[in-house]
Write a protein that holds these residues in place. Structure first.
Motif, mmCIF file in Angstrom:
data_model
loop_
_atom_site.group_PDB
_atom_site.id
_atom_site.type_symbol
_atom_site.label_atom_id
_atom_site.label_comp_id
_atom_site.label_asym_id
_atom_site.label_seq_id
_atom_site.Cartn_x
_atom_site.Cartn_y
_atom_site.Cartn_z
ATOM 1 N N PRO A 426 -75.990 -73.469 -80.084
ATOM 2 C CA PRO A 426 -76.677 -74.729 -80.395
ATOM 3 C C PRO A 426 -76.246 -75.314 -81.742
ATOM 4 N N GLU A 427 -76.237 -76.645 -81.831
ATOM 5 C CA GLU A 427 -75.846 -77.301 -83.079
ATOM 6 C C GLU A 427 -76.999 -77.307 -84.065
ATOM 7 N N HIS A 428 -76.646 -77.441 -85.356
ATOM 8 C CA HIS A 428 -77.667 -77.469 -86.409
ATOM 9 C C HIS A 428 -77.382 -78.573 -87.418
ATOM 10 N N PRO A 429 -78.255 -79.581 -87.520
ATOM 11 C CA PRO A 429 -78.127 -80.558 -88.603
ATOM 12 C C PRO A 429 -78.681 -79.956 -89.900
ATOM 13 N N HIS A 473 -82.460 -76.361 -95.006
ATOM 14 C CA HIS A 473 -82.880 -75.951 -93.661
ATOM 15 C C HIS A 473 -82.185 -76.740 -92.576
ATOM 16 N N CYS A 474 -82.368 -76.266 -91.368
ATOM 17 C CA CYS A 474 -81.908 -77.023 -90.216
ATOM 18 C C CYS A 474 -82.948 -78.101 -89.948
ATOM 19 N N HIS A 475 -82.476 -79.331 -89.653
ATOM 20 C CA HIS A 475 -83.444 -80.412 -89.408
ATOM 21 C C HIS A 475 -83.808 -80.556 -87.934
ATOM 22 N N GLU A 478 -87.892 -77.597 -84.764
ATOM 23 C CA GLU A 478 -88.273 -76.335 -84.133
ATOM 24 C C GLU A 478 -87.494 -75.174 -84.760
ATOM 25 N N HIS A 479 -86.213 -75.375 -85.000
ATOM 26 C CA HIS A 479 -85.419 -74.311 -85.641
ATOM 27 C C HIS A 479 -85.977 -74.004 -87.033
ATOM 28 N N ALA A 480 -86.330 -75.055 -87.777
ATOM 29 C CA ALA A 480 -86.880 -74.846 -89.121
ATOM 30 C C ALA A 480 -88.194 -74.073 -89.038
ATOM 31 N N GLY A 483 -87.823 -70.379 -88.486
ATOM 32 C CA GLY A 483 -87.198 -69.533 -89.500
ATOM 33 C C GLY A 483 -85.956 -70.064 -90.179
ATOM 34 N N MET A 484 -85.343 -71.115 -89.659
ATOM 35 C CA MET A 484 -84.065 -71.571 -90.221
ATOM 36 C C MET A 484 -84.318 -72.448 -91.447
ATOM 37 N N MET A 485 -84.837 -71.790 -92.474
ATOM 38 C CA MET A 485 -85.378 -72.470 -93.658
ATOM 39 C C MET A 485 -85.172 -71.544 -94.836
HETATM 40 CU CU CU Z 1 -80.865 -75.768 -85.962
#
Ligand code: CU
Ligand code: C2O
Length: 492
Positions: A426-429, A473-475, A478-480, A483-485
């Motif tokens: 999956p991509e991550h901004p 973080h990832c914008h 849901e990812h943020a 945990g993607m923070m």
């Molecule tokens: Cu992401």
């Protein structure tokens, strides 16, 4: 699943465009009753008789007005000082009409989605009297602004604003550009429910345009008139919540307006979706990019505007033909044969009337040059997923969930080359608070958001000029939230 949603989206829009609304509420003249109350407030705002005593500002009945920027309400500035912008912002539940017979229970800033426009000029002090009338805590984050970390809406630094409480945000805006604001708590729910607002910091000596438009592009997931439960589908854990209805300045219908041949407009675009990268095009007019996250860039032409979540573009649009001009969102869908096709969905239609005037692009002063500074350090940030034995997904940066450990510490003024390495599909901004960066071999200009595609690497050069504790973080909200923070500390 994802593609089925796109098809649903397409049919919803088809149905809606048949019942076609030609009404453009945002450019209608204000209704009389409101005009009256605004005048009353203006009257109350006369200079106080005793110059020594600061007038006590009560919470006004009306905090927004129809400003000069097309695309929704603007916050009223209640301060007479030309260098101070003082506004009132309230987050509260609201039932909003998003289209024909489409009333949805959402959250809103001052009763509107998108929230009202906050407008200031470079160097202004901004005072925001914020009130939380939601049934849950929240904060306000000023996405892209390089302000003090205490005013950044980071719930690890400021106390969350509890229901019924108020908080005063106060900061100075140094960088001209197009920004937005949104909560930084349960952002996957609160932003999806409609909490996001528009922000402009004006440059000195900005050129004149026939019109300025602010367009917030979003998508929301609807099941009838309801927003389905959050984080209860595997797809949402994996890719974030992708909507089945495109929401443009708070409507699922096509916005319409008119203009004259030869007019030149400035459009400020922002992607406020939870997860969807927007792919926009403008048909029927000439346009060029003149600004992005961190302000002005030398004008350049593109076919498509790729906008990861959080990204802004300032676009100069020249109506050099008559007829219909459309701003389109290009999304993937399935046709009747089950093949994946790209569908262009018009978000905004401008009817251009003939004047016989050709018009020309604005002659801009040169964009500020980004100083060439030597790199002090090189680091890497990896993006990956973790799955526990029960199949629950979490998202990690450098193997850490929620950055309970600080990711990096830099000395203020450091120039850091960061390799953003996405190890999964999956991509991550990626979004960095409080600082700007440049993308190596990427789009020009200073950014605060960059898309890192599946299993690929993007290099950025970040300028850590603003001391404090900053979120990175990832914008995909849901990812943020999963945990993607992380936190990066910039020491003075
Ligand atoms: Cu992401
Ligand atoms: Cu748009 Cu951490 O924010």
């Amino acid at each position: 699943m994802r593609f089925r949603l796109f098809s649903v989206l397409f049919s919803i829009l088809l149905a809606l465009s048949c019942s076609s609304a030609t009404e453009d509420t945002s450019s209608d003249p204000p209704a009389d009753p409101q005009q009256e109350s605004e005048e009353e407030i203006d009257g109350e705002n006369e200079p106080a008789p005793e110059p020594e005593s600061e007038p006590e500002l009560g919470w006004p009945d009306v905090a927004t007005e129809d400003g000069s920027v097309w695309g929704g309400k603007s916050l009223i500035d209640f301060n007479d000082d030309a260098d101070v912008v003082e506004v009132f912002l309230e987050a509260a539940p609201a039932t909003l009409t998003l289209g024909d017979e489409l009333d949805v229970d959402m959250y809103a800033y001052n009763g509107t989605v998108p929230g009202p426009l906050l407008e200031a000029k470079v160097g202004d002090e901004v005072v925001v009297h914020f009130r939380n009338s939601l049934p849950e805590p929240t904060t306000v984050h000023w996405h892209g602004l390089r302000i003090s970390d205490e005013m950044d809406g980071n719930p690890r630094i400021q106390n969350p604003v509890e229901p019924g409480e108020e908080f005063e945000y106060r900061f100075v805006v140094e960088d001209a550009g197009t920004y937005w604001f949104h909560p930084h708590m349960k952002s996957n729910e609160q932003i999806e429910k409609g909490l996001y607002g528009k922000l402009i910091v004006r440059e000195a000596n900005a050129p004149e345009f026939a019109r300025e438009r602010f367009v917030a592009v979003d998508d929301i997931l609807l099941d009838g008139n309801e927003m389905p439960p959050f984080l209860s589908y595997h797809m949402e854990f994996m890719h974030g919540r992708t909507g089945n209805a495109l929401l443009t300045n708070g409507t699922v219908e096509e916005l319409t307006d008119s203009a004259e041949e030869g007019d030149v407009e400035r459009w400020r675009l922002v992607n406020t979706a939870n997860a969807r990268t927007m792919n926009l095009s403008i048909e029927g007019a000439s346009f060029r990019v003149v600004g992005t996250d961190g302000g002005r860039v030398e004008p350049y032409e593109v076919e498509r505007l790729e906008m990861p979540v959080g990204r802004r573009f300032d676009v100069e649009v020249l109506y050099d033909q008559t007829g219909e001009v459309t701003l389109n969102s290009n999304v993937l869908s399935r046709n009747d044969n089950g093949e994946i096709i790209e569908v262009s969905i018009p978000l905004l239609k401008v009817d251009v009337t003939e004047t016989g005037t050709a018009g020309e692009f604005v002659r801009w002063a040169p964009a500020p040059t980004i100083e060439d500074r030597p790199v002090d350090r090189e680091v890497e940030i990896t993006f990956d997923a973790r799955q526990d034995p029960y199949g629950n997904i979490s998202w990690v940066l450098n193997d850490v969930q929620f950055g309970n450990k600080t990711l990096f510490e830099f000395q203020v003024g450091s120039v850091v080359r960061i390799s953003l390495r996405n190890l999964a599909g999956p991509e991550h901004p990626f979004h960095l608070h409080g600082q700007f960066f440049e993308i190596v071999n990427g789009e020009p200009g200073l950014k605060d958001t960059v898309l890192v595609g599946g299993r690929s690497t993007v290099e950025i050069i970040a300028y850590f000029d603003n001391p404090g504790r900053w979120m990175a973080h990832c914008h995909i909200n849901e990812h943020a939230e999963l945990g993607m923070m992380a936190e990066i500390i910039v020491n003075e």
